[in-house]
Design a protein around this motif. Sequence first.
Motif, PDB file in Angstrom:
ATOM      1  N   ILE A   1       0.858  -1.195   0.000  1.00 55.68           N
ATOM      2  CA  ILE A   1       0.000   0.000   0.000  1.00 55.68           C
ATOM      3  C   ILE A   1       0.886   1.233   0.000  1.00 55.68           C
ATOM      4  N   SER A   2       0.721   2.065  -1.003  1.00 57.94           N
ATOM      5  CA  SER A   2       1.594   3.234  -1.160  1.00 57.94           C
ATOM      6  C   SER A   2       1.088   4.405  -0.346  1.00 57.94           C
ATOM      7  N   GLU A   3       2.018   5.200   0.094  1.00 60.51           N
ATOM      8  CA  GLU A   3       1.705   6.470   0.755  1.00 60.51           C
ATOM      9  C   GLU A   3       2.579   7.549   0.156  1.00 60.51           C
ATOM     10  N   PHE A   4       1.985   8.721  -0.024  1.00 60.07           N
ATOM     11  CA  PHE A   4       2.749   9.869  -0.500  1.00 60.07           C
ATOM     12  C   PHE A   4       2.871  10.856   0.655  1.00 60.07           C
ATOM     13  N   TYR A   5       3.964  11.615   0.647  1.00 58.63           N
ATOM     14  CA  TYR A   5       4.180  12.593   1.702  1.00 58.63           C
ATOM     15  C   TYR A   5       4.185  14.000   1.107  1.00 58.63           C
ATOM     16  N   LEU A   6       3.250  14.817   1.587  1.00 57.83           N
ATOM     17  CA  LEU A   6       3.100  16.175   1.091  1.00 57.83           C
ATOM     18  C   LEU A   6       4.037  17.115   1.842  1.00 57.83           C
ATOM     19  N   MET A   7       4.358  18.219   1.207  1.00 57.50           N
ATOM     20  CA  MET A   7       5.240  19.194   1.837  1.00 57.50           C
ATOM     21  C   MET A   7       4.458  20.078   2.801  1.00 57.50           C
ATOM     22  N   GLU A   8       5.064  20.408   3.930  1.00 57.16           N
ATOM     23  CA  GLU A   8       4.462  21.330   4.888  1.00 57.16           C
ATOM     24  C   GLU A   8       4.700  22.767   4.428  1.00 57.16           C
ATOM     25  N   LEU A   9       3.718  23.625   4.675  1.00 53.21           N
ATOM     26  CA  LEU A   9       3.890  25.038   4.320  1.00 53.21           C
ATOM     27  C   LEU A   9       4.958  25.688   5.177  1.00 53.21           C
ATOM     28  N   SER A  10       5.054  25.249   6.427  1.00 53.08           N
ATOM     29  CA  SER A  10       6.096  25.752   7.316  1.00 53.08           C
ATOM     30  C   SER A  10       6.408  24.693   8.368  1.00 53.08           C
TER      31      SER A  10
ATOM     32  N   ASP B   1       5.151  27.319  15.700  1.00 51.66           N
ATOM     33  CA  ASP B   1       4.459  28.545  16.118  1.00 51.66           C
ATOM     34  C   ASP B   1       3.639  29.154  14.986  1.00 51.66           C
ATOM     35  N   LEU B   2       4.027  28.855  13.733  1.00 50.30           N
ATOM     36  CA  LEU B   2       3.301  29.409  12.577  1.00 50.30           C
ATOM     37  C   LEU B   2       2.087  28.573  12.185  1.00 50.30           C
ATOM     38  N   GLN B   3       1.988  27.340  12.678  1.00 57.23           N
ATOM     39  CA  GLN B   3       0.909  26.444  12.262  1.00 57.23           C
ATOM     40  C   GLN B   3      -0.485  27.011  12.546  1.00 57.23           C
ATOM     41  N   PRO B   4      -0.751  27.538  13.780  1.00 60.66           N
ATOM     42  CA  PRO B   4      -2.087  28.116  14.032  1.00 60.66           C
ATOM     43  C   PRO B   4      -2.399  29.308  13.130  1.00 60.66           C
ATOM     44  N   LEU B   5      -1.372  30.131  12.860  1.00 65.45           N
ATOM     45  CA  LEU B   5      -1.561  31.303  11.994  1.00 65.45           C
ATOM     46  C   LEU B   5      -1.907  30.869  10.576  1.00 65.45           C
ATOM     47  N   LEU B   6      -1.171  29.882  10.059  1.00 62.16           N
ATOM     48  CA  LEU B   6      -1.445  29.371   8.708  1.00 62.16           C
ATOM     49  C   LEU B   6      -2.830  28.739   8.632  1.00 62.16           C
TER      50      LEU B   6
ATOM     51  N   PRO C   1      11.700  24.094  -3.580  1.00 64.76           N
ATOM     52  CA  PRO C   1      10.323  23.612  -3.407  1.00 64.76           C
ATOM     53  C   PRO C   1       9.449  24.583  -2.624  1.00 64.76           C
ATOM     54  N   LYS C   2      10.035  25.300  -1.645  1.00 65.30           N
ATOM     55  CA  LYS C   2       9.261  26.234  -0.832  1.00 65.30           C
ATOM     56  C   LYS C   2       8.691  27.370  -1.677  1.00 65.30           C
ATOM     57  N   LYS C   3       9.500  27.867  -2.627  1.00 64.04           N
ATOM     58  CA  LYS C   3       9.016  28.931  -3.503  1.00 64.04           C
ATOM     59  C   LYS C   3       7.955  28.405  -4.470  1.00 64.04           C
ATOM     60  N   ASP C   4       8.084  27.144  -4.878  1.00 62.25           N
ATOM     61  CA  ASP C   4       7.072  26.531  -5.735  1.00 62.25           C
ATOM     62  C   ASP C   4       5.733  26.456  -5.024  1.00 62.25           C
ATOM     63  N   VAL C   5       5.776  26.195  -3.706  1.00 58.55           N
ATOM     64  CA  VAL C   5       4.544  26.125  -2.917  1.00 58.55           C
ATOM     65  C   VAL C   5       3.842  27.481  -2.900  1.00 58.55           C
ATOM     66  N   VAL C   6       4.615  28.554  -2.791  1.00 60.18           N
ATOM     67  CA  VAL C   6       4.037  29.903  -2.773  1.00 60.18           C
ATOM     68  C   VAL C   6       3.305  30.190  -4.086  1.00 60.18           C
TER      69      VAL C   6
ATOM     70  N   ASN D   1       4.933  19.624  -2.806  1.00 65.39           N
ATOM     71  CA  ASN D   1       3.834  20.587  -2.790  1.00 65.39           C
ATOM     72  C   ASN D   1       2.874  20.204  -1.678  1.00 65.39           C
ATOM     73  N   PHE D   2       1.886  21.095  -1.379  1.00 65.45           N
ATOM     74  CA  PHE D   2       0.946  20.799  -0.291  1.00 65.45           C
ATOM     75  C   PHE D   2      -0.254  19.984  -0.769  1.00 65.45           C
ATOM     76  N   PHE D   3      -0.271  19.613  -2.057  1.00 67.18           N
ATOM     77  CA  PHE D   3      -1.312  18.743  -2.593  1.00 67.18           C
ATOM     78  C   PHE D   3      -0.687  17.860  -3.668  1.00 67.18           C
ATOM     79  N   CYS D   4      -1.454  16.889  -4.154  1.00 64.68           N
ATOM     80  CA  CYS D   4      -0.946  15.969  -5.180  1.00 64.68           C
ATOM     81  C   CYS D   4      -0.981  16.662  -6.537  1.00 64.68           C
ATOM     82  N   ASP D   5       0.067  17.388  -6.822  1.00 57.41           N
ATOM     83  CA  ASP D   5       0.179  18.178  -8.046  1.00 57.41           C
ATOM     84  C   ASP D   5       0.409  17.256  -9.239  1.00 57.41           C
ATOM     85  N   PRO D   6      -0.486  17.271 -10.243  1.00 57.91           N
ATOM     86  CA  PRO D   6      -0.317  16.387 -11.408  1.00 57.91           C
ATOM     87  C   PRO D   6       1.026  16.554 -12.098  1.00 57.91           C
ATOM     88  N   SER D   7       1.513  17.788 -12.198  1.00 54.46           N
ATOM     89  CA  SER D   7       2.781  18.028 -12.907  1.00 54.46           C
ATOM     90  C   SER D   7       3.952  17.348 -12.201  1.00 54.46           C
ATOM     91  N   GLN D   8       3.876  17.209 -10.882  1.00 57.57           N
ATOM     92  CA  GLN D   8       4.950  16.534 -10.150  1.00 57.57           C
ATOM     93  C   GLN D   8       4.793  15.024 -10.191  1.00 57.57           C
TER      94      GLN D   8
END
Length: 312
Positions: A12-21, A25-30, A271-276, A179-186
């Motif tokens: 069973i495969s699992e993919f791991y998405l990138m965190e925004l931060s 301390d930034l998680q509640p703000l995001l 990758p972080k700038k790609d997320v933005v 990315n923070f979602f399953c981006d087709p291009s990736q």
Amino acid sequence: TRNMEEQNLTGISEFYLMELSEDPDLQPLLFGLFLCMYLVTVLGNLLIILAVSSDPHLHTPMYFFLSNLSLADICFISTTVPNMLMNIQTHRRAISYVGCLTQMSLFSIFGCMDDMLLTVMAYDRYVAICHPLQYMVIMNPRLCGFLVFLPFLVSLLDSQLHNLIALQLKYFKDVEIGNFFCDPSQLLNFPCTNTLTNTIVMYVTGAIFGFFPVSGILFSYYKIVSSILRISSSGGKYKAFSTCGSHLAVVCLFYGTGLAGYLHSAVSSSPKKDVVTSVMYTVVTPMLNPFIYSLRNRDIKSALWRLHSRTV
């Protein structure tokens, strides 16, 4: 040993998405920021749908297409943001193989729907300005229904082409997605995929998603500008062009952020700038569309005011 390796890889495969931060301390703000953006997007687009459906003055082809665009925007942002909010809240990055393919498929469908509906709306404006006397005859309810149903079919085809390639990813057990979602291009660029098939699908989807819609919009506006320039009075020119202003602004926003994201990911290795840039075209664009149409459109503002008066 080879059989054992294959057995392990086909688990069973699992993919791991990138965190925004990664800063806790930034998680509640995001979470609060993206929740507000999501609610504003859904509410704004729902108000446009309600205004169009409840006001007889707006039962025209232009607003019929606009309400469908608003519905597509709600679905488009709902494919990524709720899952992202859940991941921020639960501090999880993993997404199941089936969940990832489902998200990618829905993202492709509603992203392509947005793209195709903008082309349909450009054609609607072309008929309204270049053939005003025949407008209601040409843009009859049957054609309008077909012009919404056809983009849905094309979008469905586009998502299935993505899925055909992504199904080859079952030989990976754990994959990191930048990315923070399953981006087709990736997903389509993972090394396990067949390069020739991948290239063919990318060209086909590029034509469906990019070349044909953009060509249709450019041709429509070429005809529109040609017709407007033939109008003698400046007041007539302004009135004719003002009916296209909101649509043109949304087209520039949609393609501008999408193209910027594509070029940035092709050039940048961060990758972080790609997320933005991904946030810009997946979250910010659907949120701004209702504001562009409501602030620049007297009919929508009047319909919203009448809807508010009836509610009160």
